[in-house]
Design a protein around this motif. Structure first.
Motif, PDB file in Angstrom:
ATOM      1  N   VAL A  62      69.949 -71.531 -72.050  1.00 25.40           N
ATOM      2  CA  VAL A  62      71.261 -71.296 -72.642  1.00 25.40           C
ATOM      3  C   VAL A  62      71.527 -69.798 -72.732  1.00 25.40           C
ATOM      4  O   VAL A  62      70.712 -69.051 -73.282  1.00 25.40           O
ATOM      5  CB  VAL A  62      71.342 -71.937 -74.045  1.00 25.40           C
ATOM      6  CG1 VAL A  62      72.657 -71.574 -74.727  1.00 25.40           C
ATOM      7  CG2 VAL A  62      71.204 -73.449 -73.940  1.00 25.40           C
ATOM      8  N   ARG A  65      75.834 -69.976 -77.142  1.00 20.29           N
ATOM      9  CA  ARG A  65      76.181 -71.284 -77.692  1.00 20.29           C
ATOM     10  C   ARG A  65      77.530 -71.240 -78.413  1.00 20.29           C
ATOM     11  O   ARG A  65      78.004 -70.168 -78.797  1.00 20.29           O
ATOM     12  CB  ARG A  65      75.107 -71.755 -78.677  1.00 20.29           C
ATOM     13  CG  ARG A  65      73.747 -71.978 -78.053  1.00 20.29           C
ATOM     14  CD  ARG A  65      72.756 -72.513 -79.072  1.00 20.29           C
ATOM     15  NE  ARG A  65      71.412 -72.650 -78.500  1.00 20.29           N
ATOM     16  CZ  ARG A  65      71.012 -73.696 -77.794  1.00 20.29           C
ATOM     17  NH1 ARG A  65      71.850 -74.717 -77.623  1.00 20.29           N
ATOM     18  NH2 ARG A  65      69.786 -73.758 -77.299  1.00 20.29           N
ATOM     19  N   GLN A  68      78.543 -68.982 -81.611  1.00 23.80           N
ATOM     20  CA  GLN A  68      77.704 -67.782 -81.678  1.00 23.80           C
ATOM     21  C   GLN A  68      78.601 -66.553 -81.740  1.00 23.80           C
ATOM     22  O   GLN A  68      79.593 -66.463 -81.023  1.00 23.80           O
ATOM     23  CB  GLN A  68      76.809 -67.713 -80.438  1.00 23.80           C
ATOM     24  CG  GLN A  68      75.866 -66.529 -80.397  1.00 23.80           C
ATOM     25  CD  GLN A  68      74.968 -66.594 -79.158  1.00 23.80           C
ATOM     26  OE1 GLN A  68      74.497 -67.662 -78.773  1.00 23.80           O
ATOM     27  NE2 GLN A  68      74.749 -65.448 -78.536  1.00 23.80           N
ATOM     28  N   THR A  83      79.813 -74.223 -68.325  1.00 19.55           N
ATOM     29  CA  THR A  83      80.174 -74.091 -69.725  1.00 19.55           C
ATOM     30  C   THR A  83      80.592 -75.456 -70.236  1.00 19.55           C
ATOM     31  O   THR A  83      81.237 -76.230 -69.521  1.00 19.55           O
ATOM     32  CB  THR A  83      81.319 -73.080 -69.922  1.00 19.55           C
ATOM     33  OG1 THR A  83      82.367 -73.343 -68.976  1.00 19.55           O
ATOM     34  CG2 THR A  83      80.825 -71.655 -69.717  1.00 19.55           C
ATOM     35  N   ARG A  85      81.367 -78.085 -74.002  1.00 12.35           N
ATOM     36  CA  ARG A  85      81.656 -78.269 -75.421  1.00 12.35           C
ATOM     37  C   ARG A  85      81.374 -79.725 -75.770  1.00 12.35           C
ATOM     38  O   ARG A  85      81.075 -80.538 -74.899  1.00 12.35           O
ATOM     39  CB  ARG A  85      83.120 -77.936 -75.739  1.00 12.35           C
ATOM     40  CG  ARG A  85      83.571 -76.548 -75.317  1.00 12.35           C
ATOM     41  CD  ARG A  85      85.044 -76.350 -75.587  1.00 12.35           C
ATOM     42  NE  ARG A  85      85.553 -75.117 -74.991  1.00 12.35           N
ATOM     43  CZ  ARG A  85      86.825 -74.752 -75.002  1.00 12.35           C
ATOM     44  NH1 ARG A  85      87.728 -75.532 -75.584  1.00 12.35           N
ATOM     45  NH2 ARG A  85      87.204 -73.622 -74.435  1.00 12.35           N
ATOM     46  N   THR A 117      79.386 -73.452 -74.780  1.00 12.10           N
ATOM     47  CA  THR A 117      77.980 -73.153 -74.521  1.00 12.10           C
ATOM     48  C   THR A 117      77.802 -72.960 -73.023  1.00 12.10           C
ATOM     49  O   THR A 117      78.308 -73.756 -72.235  1.00 12.10           O
ATOM     50  CB  THR A 117      77.073 -74.301 -75.015  1.00 12.10           C
ATOM     51  OG1 THR A 117      77.190 -74.419 -76.433  1.00 12.10           O
ATOM     52  CG2 THR A 117      75.618 -74.044 -74.656  1.00 12.10           C
TER      53      THR A 117
END
Length: 257
Positions: A62, A65, A68, A83, A85, A117
């Protein structure tokens, strides 16, 4: 694979001798995607100064996230990312696929935290760019600001295209559009627009296109039967670009319900 971080050496010694030519922006194969044309050597060196380090990630690692705190953007130096979600049920859906030359993290600029993420699809490397320092450079070098705005505009258009996948296009049209999108992006990077590897799994494609895994498998099999593509494992070859374009536009007579 454990994530590794590499500090970027200065662009040159005080005596002008190169230190780390392999890591310099000016030597990067994807400079035309990341940087504006016509930068002077002095401006290029200043822009290289906003890159704090290179980060190498293994498949499944990763990069950042959801939620973040935001501090850096990330330019993909090599490799592929996705990417994603989660919806209100906790089900993961994919918002995009990124490759070398793409910029990750722009969705966090507005509210100061990442909205998705980012996961490496294979062994990959990114250049970490301090956004605070990049803002200073953009204020001083208009070419950099113009290029950044163009990049953001392209990202918005890509998001709008993804919305179109889910809201308008039929299943076969979505799949054809994804293949054509990847084809065009590889062509921009100097690779074949007809033969390339699908770095994402069928499940990843299903989660991106808003389809069931079984539907994706059925579509790929039908595309092969119709002579549109050849697919061996993840090696894709587009055999009939014109028919695939017609299918994506909804004008092909063999459209799949």
């Amino acid at each position: 694979m454990t994530e590794q971080t590499y500090r970027i050496a200065p662009a040159a010694r005080l005596d002008g001798n190169d230190i780390d030519a392999g890591g310099k922006c000016g030597r990067c194969a994807y400079r035309s995607l990341c940087l504006p044309f016509g930068l002077s050597d002095h401006d290029l060196a200043r822009l290289e100064g906003v890159i704090g380090c290179r980060r190498r990630l293994g498949r499944g690692d990763v990069l950042f996230r959801v939620a973040q705190p935001f501090a850096n953007l990330f330019a993909v130096r090599f490799g592929h990312f996705m990417t994603c979600r989660s919806d209100h049920r906790g089900e993961r859906y994919i918002t995009g696929f990124q490759m070398a030359g793409d910029l990750l993290g722009m969705d966090a600029i507005g509210n100061g935290e990442h909205a998705s993420t980012a996961i490496a699809l294979e062994d990959s490397e990114v250049c970490e760019i301090s956004y605070a320092r990049l803002r200073q450079i953009m204020a001083e070098i208009p070419q950099v600001m113009d290029h950044f705005h163009r990049t953001m505009s392209q990202e918005i258009l890509r998001d709008q295209s993804a919305i179109r996948f889910l809201g308008i296009l039929r299943a076969d049209e979505r799949m054809a559009s994804l293949m054509l999108n990847l084809s065009a992006r590889y062509a921009m990077r100097g690779f074949s627009p007809r033969r390339f590897q699908l770095r994402m799994s069928r499940d990843d494609m299903a989660r991106y296109l808003g389809l069931k895994l079984e539907t994706v498998s059925r579509l790929l099999a039908r595309f092969r039967e119709q002579g549109l593509i050849r697919l061996e494992r993840r090696e894709l070859e587009i055999l009939d670009m014109r028919r695939l374009e017609a299918l994506a536009a909804g004008t092909h007579e063999d459209s799949i319900a």
